[in-house]
Write an enzyme that holds these catalytic residues in place. Structure first.
Site, PDB file in Angstrom:
ATOM      1  N   HIS A 196       4.413   3.599  -0.046  1.00 54.58           N
ATOM      2  CA  HIS A 196       4.332   1.814   0.734  1.00 54.58           C
ATOM      3  C   HIS A 196       4.884   1.298   1.556  1.00 54.58           C
ATOM      4  CE1 HIS A 196       4.059  -2.480  -1.314  1.00 54.58           C
ATOM      5  NE2 HIS A 196       3.355  -2.661  -0.520  1.00 54.58           N
TER       6      HIS A 196
ATOM      7  N   TYR B 177       4.794  -5.209  -6.607  1.00 50.76           N
ATOM      8  CA  TYR B 177       4.702  -7.551  -6.798  1.00 50.76           C
ATOM      9  C   TYR B 177       4.872  -7.275  -7.813  1.00 50.76           C
ATOM     10  CZ  TYR B 177       1.202  -5.183  -2.589  1.00 50.76           C
ATOM     11  OH  TYR B 177       0.613  -4.816  -1.839  1.00 50.76           O
TER      12      TYR B 177
END
Length: 310
Positions: A119, A56
């Site tokens: 992830h 992110y």
């Protein structure tokens, strides 16, 4: 604030989870001071679960969250991820995961994570997840740098498949339980009961479709789904309520989902989301919404390797 047990971890997590991706300017540029104020307001109002990733904002979200949480470590449950580092940069090798935890700990200003997650596992071959990534996560648990480990991704059936083979502590599914999607119920919910892993849901607003926010240009929902946004907004306005409140409250009501993660970074948005904890959806409104959305229900897009989306 209400709390639920995150499966076999025994952790008591707030049903409203702080998704920190917007701190990395994923949707719009964010003032760092505003983001830190948003985190502090969430903390002060009982939010104790914070989830982030080096992906992110290319580590920006982790860095900002680390600054915001300084001095509050003992009061929170902190989760980050590994394996995905950019849109097309994936590395689930043992060495990269071992390196990744130290990098994340440094940015987050802590010496351990409560939860470390692989992830978006659907983007790589199953073999590397089983043979390198999972053993590396188990090493990190033994080392004390990580208390629990989990998996995350988009295709719910693949998450269930990998969970059966690896027995994770948690599974984070995104975009599969909201007003437009309920496929999390098909396999993951019953499997979480059977295996005891903590089940988490992210993207209850389906990346802004279920809000009054402008859809990002990269949004991948089909046109007929995006077209529902103004219709839903008008309907909710006629009842004097916000679409985002309805969508968030709806998601948080699922009894088998420990926490619902919603991306937030602006103080006013955090205030709205916290206030939604006391919001009750008008029954008649929910019936109308479900009727409107029935023709476009579960129109999820594809991500990752084709063989992981069967």
């Amino acid at each position: 604030m209400h709390y639920r047990t995150l499966g076999k971890t025994g952790l008591e997590v707030s049903i409203l989870g702080f998704g920190a991706s917007p701190l990395g300017n994923v949707f719009d540029p964010v003032d760092e001071k505003e983001g830190i104020s948003a985190v502090h307001y969430a903390l002060d109002h009982g939010v104790n679960f914070f989830d982030v990733s080096p992906f992110y904002g290319l580590t920006l979200a982790e860095t900002r969250l680390g600054k915001a949480l300084e001095g509050s470590r003992k009061d929170i449950i902190l989760a980050s991820k590994c394996g995905r580092y950019d849109l097309q940069h994936f590395d689930f090798s043992r060495n990269r995961i071992i390196q990744s935890i130290d990098e994340s700990l440094g940015r987050l200003k802590t010496d351990y994570l409560d939860l470390f997650q692989l992830h978006d596992i659907e983007f790589v071959d199953k073999q590397i997840i089983l043979e390198e990534a999972v053993p590396a996560m188990l090493e990190l648990v033994v080392s004390g740098k990580v208390r629990f480990w989990g998996i995350t991704g988009l295709p719910v059936r693949y998450l269930a498949h990998i969970a059966r083979e690896t027995n994770p502590d948690t599974v984070l599914s995104w975009a599969h339980y909201n007003l437009l999607e309920d496929e999390i119920n098909d396999e993951l919910v019953p499997l979480s009961r059977e295996m005891g892993f903590g089940l988490m849901n992210a993207a209850p607003l389906l990346q802004r479709v279920l809000s009054d926010g402008t859809l990002p240009p990269w949004h991948r929902s089909p046109p007929e789904v995006k077209a529902m946004q103004p219709i839903l907004l008008n309907l909710c306005n006629s009842y004097g309520v916000r679409l985002s409140d309805v969508a968030l409250r709806y998601a948080m009501n699922h009894p088998d989902i420990a926490t619902t993660l919603i991306g937030m970074c602006e103080l006013e948005v955090v205030k709205q989301n916290v206030a939604a904890l006391d919001f009750k959806i008008p029954e008649e409104l929910l019936e109308k919404i479900e009727c409107l959305l029935a023709p476009v229900k579960n129109r999820m897009w594809f991500e990752g390797k084709e063989e992981n989306n069967l």
